[in-house]
Design a protein around this motif. Sequence first.
Motif, PDB file in Angstrom:
ATOM      1  N   UNK A  26       2.251  25.694  10.822  1.00 23.58           N
ATOM      2  CA  UNK A  26       2.367  26.679   9.744  1.00 23.58           C
ATOM      3  C   UNK A  26       1.672  26.182   8.476  1.00 23.58           C
ATOM      4  N   UNK A  27       1.778  24.896   8.200  1.00 22.07           N
ATOM      5  CA  UNK A  27       1.150  24.329   7.008  1.00 22.07           C
ATOM      6  C   UNK A  27      -0.356  24.295   7.167  1.00 22.07           C
ATOM      7  N   UNK A  28      -0.833  23.869   8.319  1.00 24.11           N
ATOM      8  CA  UNK A  28      -2.278  23.799   8.526  1.00 24.11           C
ATOM      9  C   UNK A  28      -2.903  25.185   8.637  1.00 24.11           C
ATOM     10  N   UNK A  29      -2.117  26.182   8.982  1.00 19.57           N
ATOM     11  CA  UNK A  29      -2.634  27.548   9.033  1.00 19.57           C
ATOM     12  C   UNK A  29      -2.861  28.083   7.615  1.00 19.57           C
ATOM     13  N   UNK A  30      -1.989  27.676   6.655  1.00 13.22           N
ATOM     14  CA  UNK A  30      -2.119  28.128   5.278  1.00 13.22           C
ATOM     15  C   UNK A  30      -3.213  27.371   4.527  1.00 13.22           C
ATOM     16  N   UNK A  31      -3.404  26.111   4.851  1.00 13.16           N
ATOM     17  CA  UNK A  31      -4.315  25.251   4.092  1.00 13.16           C
ATOM     18  C   UNK A  31      -5.052  24.356   5.073  1.00 13.16           C
ATOM     19  N   UNK A  32      -6.359  24.508   5.156  1.00 12.85           N
ATOM     20  CA  UNK A  32      -7.117  23.813   6.199  1.00 12.85           C
ATOM     21  C   UNK A  32      -7.702  22.473   5.754  1.00 12.85           C
ATOM     22  N   UNK A  33      -7.468  22.033   4.522  1.00 15.75           N
ATOM     23  CA  UNK A  33      -8.034  20.774   4.046  1.00 15.75           C
ATOM     24  C   UNK A  33      -7.051  19.612   4.158  1.00 15.75           C
ATOM     25  N   UNK A  34      -6.166  19.666   5.137  1.00 13.01           N
ATOM     26  CA  UNK A  34      -5.201  18.588   5.369  1.00 13.01           C
ATOM     27  C   UNK A  34      -5.906  17.467   6.122  1.00 13.01           C
ATOM     28  N   UNK A  35      -5.830  16.250   5.580  1.00 10.32           N
ATOM     29  CA  UNK A  35      -6.497  15.107   6.185  1.00 10.32           C
ATOM     30  C   UNK A  35      -5.552  14.358   7.127  1.00 10.32           C
ATOM     31  N   UNK A  36      -4.312  14.110   6.663  1.00 13.11           N
ATOM     32  CA  UNK A  36      -3.407  13.252   7.401  1.00 13.11           C
ATOM     33  C   UNK A  36      -1.968  13.702   7.158  1.00 13.11           C
ATOM     34  N   UNK A  55      14.659  13.614   7.670  1.00 14.83           N
ATOM     35  CA  UNK A  55      13.251  13.795   8.009  1.00 14.83           C
ATOM     36  C   UNK A  55      12.429  13.651   6.731  1.00 14.83           C
ATOM     37  N   UNK A  56      11.345  12.884   6.815  1.00 18.05           N
ATOM     38  CA  UNK A  56      10.436  12.685   5.694  1.00 18.05           C
ATOM     39  C   UNK A  56       9.032  13.046   6.142  1.00 18.05           C
ATOM     40  N   UNK A  57       8.259  13.571   5.213  1.00 22.22           N
ATOM     41  CA  UNK A  57       6.889  13.940   5.545  1.00 22.22           C
ATOM     42  C   UNK A  57       5.982  13.614   4.365  1.00 22.22           C
ATOM     43  N   UNK A  58       4.843  13.003   4.659  1.00 18.60           N
ATOM     44  CA  UNK A  58       3.825  12.718   3.654  1.00 18.60           C
ATOM     45  C   UNK A  58       2.527  13.350   4.143  1.00 18.60           C
ATOM     46  N   UNK A  59       1.974  14.212   3.313  1.00 15.58           N
ATOM     47  CA  UNK A  59       0.729  14.898   3.662  1.00 15.58           C
ATOM     48  C   UNK A  59      -0.359  14.444   2.704  1.00 15.58           C
ATOM     49  N   UNK A  60      -1.456  13.982   3.256  1.00 17.97           N
ATOM     50  CA  UNK A  60      -2.609  13.599   2.453  1.00 17.97           C
ATOM     51  C   UNK A  60      -3.628  14.733   2.530  1.00 17.97           C
ATOM     52  N   UNK A  61      -3.923  15.311   1.384  1.00 14.95           N
ATOM     53  CA  UNK A  61      -4.913  16.378   1.301  1.00 14.95           C
ATOM     54  C   UNK A  61      -6.007  15.953   0.341  1.00 14.95           C
ATOM     55  N   UNK A  62      -7.074  16.681   0.360  1.00 12.45           N
ATOM     56  CA  UNK A  62      -8.156  16.419  -0.569  1.00 12.45           C
ATOM     57  C   UNK A  62      -7.635  16.685  -1.986  1.00 12.45           C
ATOM     58  N   UNK A  63      -7.560  15.652  -2.780  1.00 15.99           N
ATOM     59  CA  UNK A  63      -7.065  15.807  -4.136  1.00 15.99           C
ATOM     60  C   UNK A  63      -5.706  15.179  -4.376  1.00 15.99           C
ATOM     61  N   UNK A  64      -5.073  14.587  -3.380  1.00 16.28           N
ATOM     62  CA  UNK A  64      -3.786  13.939  -3.621  1.00 16.28           C
ATOM     63  C   UNK A  64      -2.893  13.886  -2.403  1.00 16.28           C
ATOM     64  N   UNK A  65      -1.687  13.394  -2.637  1.00 13.49           N
ATOM     65  CA  UNK A  65      -0.666  13.290  -1.595  1.00 13.49           C
ATOM     66  C   UNK A  65       0.533  14.131  -1.978  1.00 13.49           C
ATOM     67  N   UNK A  66       1.250  14.612  -0.966  1.00 14.03           N
ATOM     68  CA  UNK A  66       2.490  15.354  -1.174  1.00 14.03           C
ATOM     69  C   UNK A  66       3.564  14.718  -0.300  1.00 14.03           C
ATOM     70  N   UNK A  67       4.788  14.695  -0.819  1.00 18.76           N
ATOM     71  CA  UNK A  67       5.890  14.064  -0.112  1.00 18.76           C
ATOM     72  C   UNK A  67       7.125  14.942  -0.232  1.00 18.76           C
TER      73      UNK A  67
END
Length: 109
Positions: A26-36, A55-67
């Motif tokens: 669902x996240x990658x469908x909304x935003x395609x610039x997810x790196x890791x 549950x913990x999640x860290x997403x690295x996208x172009x321009x920063x990280x989200x946690x």
Amino acid sequence: MNLTISGHHLEVTPALRNYVTTKLDRITRHFDQVVDIKVLLTVEKQKEPERRQRAECRIHVKGGDMFAESSHADLYAALDELVDKMDRQVGRHKTRLQDHHHEAPKRVM
């Protein structure tokens, strides 16, 4: 996109891995610039029973990280809550990236 799912005091079963990947689609469908994407699933023995599964999640996208992190008595409910949080963060990040400035019309003299 790299997806890493790991467990702490927990064995990540194929059913659990499949559930996480379908939710994160669902996240990658909304935003395609997810790196890791890194997901950590934990069972904490010291906490109260209603907040034991985490549950913990860290997403690295172009321009920063989200946690984001979420705790619940059921691991699947914690994952649902986590994905909702991450979806909101990714949506905010996407709207910040969009250019809202328009070129001024040229003046004719």
